[in-house]
Design a protein around this motif. Structure first.
Motif, mmCIF file in Angstrom:
data_model
loop_
_atom_site.group_PDB
_atom_site.id
_atom_site.type_symbol
_atom_site.label_atom_id
_atom_site.label_comp_id
_atom_site.label_asym_id
_atom_site.label_seq_id
_atom_site.Cartn_x
_atom_site.Cartn_y
_atom_site.Cartn_z
ATOM 1 N N ASN A 3 0.829 -1.199 0.000
ATOM 2 C CA ASN A 3 0.000 0.000 0.000
ATOM 3 C C ASN A 3 0.869 1.257 0.000
ATOM 4 N N GLU A 4 1.984 1.209 0.725
ATOM 5 C CA GLU A 4 2.873 2.365 0.783
ATOM 6 C C GLU A 4 3.417 2.710 -0.599
ATOM 7 N N LYS A 5 3.795 1.694 -1.364
ATOM 8 C CA LYS A 5 4.311 1.928 -2.713
ATOM 9 C C LYS A 5 3.217 2.460 -3.637
ATOM 10 N N ILE A 6 2.009 1.969 -3.454
ATOM 11 C CA ILE A 6 0.880 2.443 -4.256
ATOM 12 C C ILE A 6 0.614 3.917 -3.963
ATOM 13 N N ILE A 7 0.602 4.261 -2.679
ATOM 14 C CA ILE A 7 0.365 5.651 -2.288
ATOM 15 C C ILE A 7 1.460 6.551 -2.842
ATOM 16 N N GLU A 8 2.693 6.124 -2.727
ATOM 17 C CA GLU A 8 3.823 6.903 -3.248
ATOM 18 C C GLU A 8 3.693 7.113 -4.756
ATOM 19 N N ALA A 9 3.349 6.074 -5.489
ATOM 20 C CA ALA A 9 3.201 6.171 -6.942
ATOM 21 C C ALA A 9 2.047 7.100 -7.313
ATOM 22 N N LEU A 10 0.940 6.980 -6.599
ATOM 23 C CA LEU A 10 -0.211 7.848 -6.889
ATOM 24 C C LEU A 10 0.116 9.311 -6.603
ATOM 25 N N GLN A 11 0.882 9.559 -5.558
ATOM 26 C CA GLN A 11 1.267 10.932 -5.247
ATOM 27 C C GLN A 11 2.207 11.487 -6.317
ATOM 28 N N GLN A 12 3.040 10.646 -6.886
ATOM 29 C CA GLN A 12 3.909 11.090 -7.980
ATOM 30 C C GLN A 12 3.079 11.367 -9.234
ATOM 31 N N ILE A 13 2.113 10.521 -9.517
ATOM 32 C CA ILE A 13 1.229 10.704 -10.677
ATOM 33 C C ILE A 13 0.427 11.989 -10.524
ATOM 34 N N ALA A 19 -6.527 19.552 -13.205
ATOM 35 C CA ALA A 19 -7.314 19.943 -12.032
ATOM 36 C C ALA A 19 -8.557 19.069 -11.824
ATOM 37 N N PRO A 20 -9.337 18.778 -12.870
ATOM 38 C CA PRO A 20 -10.527 17.934 -12.646
ATOM 39 C C PRO A 20 -10.188 16.519 -12.153
ATOM 40 N N GLN A 21 -9.016 16.025 -12.472
ATOM 41 C CA GLN A 21 -8.628 14.676 -12.059
ATOM 42 C C GLN A 21 -8.131 14.623 -10.620
ATOM 43 N N LEU A 22 -7.705 15.748 -10.082
ATOM 44 C CA LEU A 22 -7.102 15.756 -8.750
ATOM 45 C C LEU A 22 -8.057 15.282 -7.661
ATOM 46 N N THR A 23 -9.297 15.682 -7.730
ATOM 47 C CA THR A 23 -10.265 15.280 -6.708
ATOM 48 C C THR A 23 -10.411 13.762 -6.672
ATOM 49 N N SER A 24 -10.527 13.153 -7.834
ATOM 50 C CA SER A 24 -10.669 11.693 -7.902
ATOM 51 C C SER A 24 -9.410 10.994 -7.421
ATOM 52 N N LEU A 25 -8.264 11.488 -7.831
ATOM 53 C CA LEU A 25 -7.002 10.866 -7.427
ATOM 54 C C LEU A 25 -6.790 11.019 -5.922
ATOM 55 N N ASP A 26 -7.103 12.183 -5.379
ATOM 56 C CA ASP A 26 -6.983 12.385 -3.930
ATOM 57 C C ASP A 26 -7.898 11.429 -3.175
ATOM 58 N N TYR A 27 -9.088 11.182 -3.715
ATOM 59 C CA TYR A 27 -10.021 10.243 -3.095
ATOM 60 C C TYR A 27 -9.421 8.832 -3.060
ATOM 61 N N VAL A 28 -8.850 8.423 -4.175
ATOM 62 C CA VAL A 28 -8.246 7.089 -4.252
ATOM 63 C C VAL A 28 -7.098 6.967 -3.256
#
Length: 54
Positions: A3-13, A19-28
């Motif tokens: 999970n830590e690696k997933i979170i790190e990768a998502l934060q890099q992405i 801007a419209p994608q940020l809300t969804s990505l932050d939710y994930v």
């Protein structure tokens, strides 16, 4: 993958999102953090029907 690696990768992405994608990505990201906090280490192979509902 942890999970830590997933979170790190998502934060890099997140850096490359519009801007419209940020809300969804932050939710994930928050969902993965909550799963990790609740002890779910392998979300794709977890039987969520056995988890206690709040």
């Amino acid at each position: 993958m942890t999970n830590e690696k997933i979170i790190e990768a998502l934060q890099q992405i997140r850096t490359y999102c519009t801007a419209p994608q940020l809300t969804s990505l932050d939710y994930v990201i928050e969902v993965i953090k909550k799963l990790d906090k609740d002890g779910v280490k392998d979300p794709l192979n977890t039987d969520f029907s056995k988890l206690q509902k709040d």
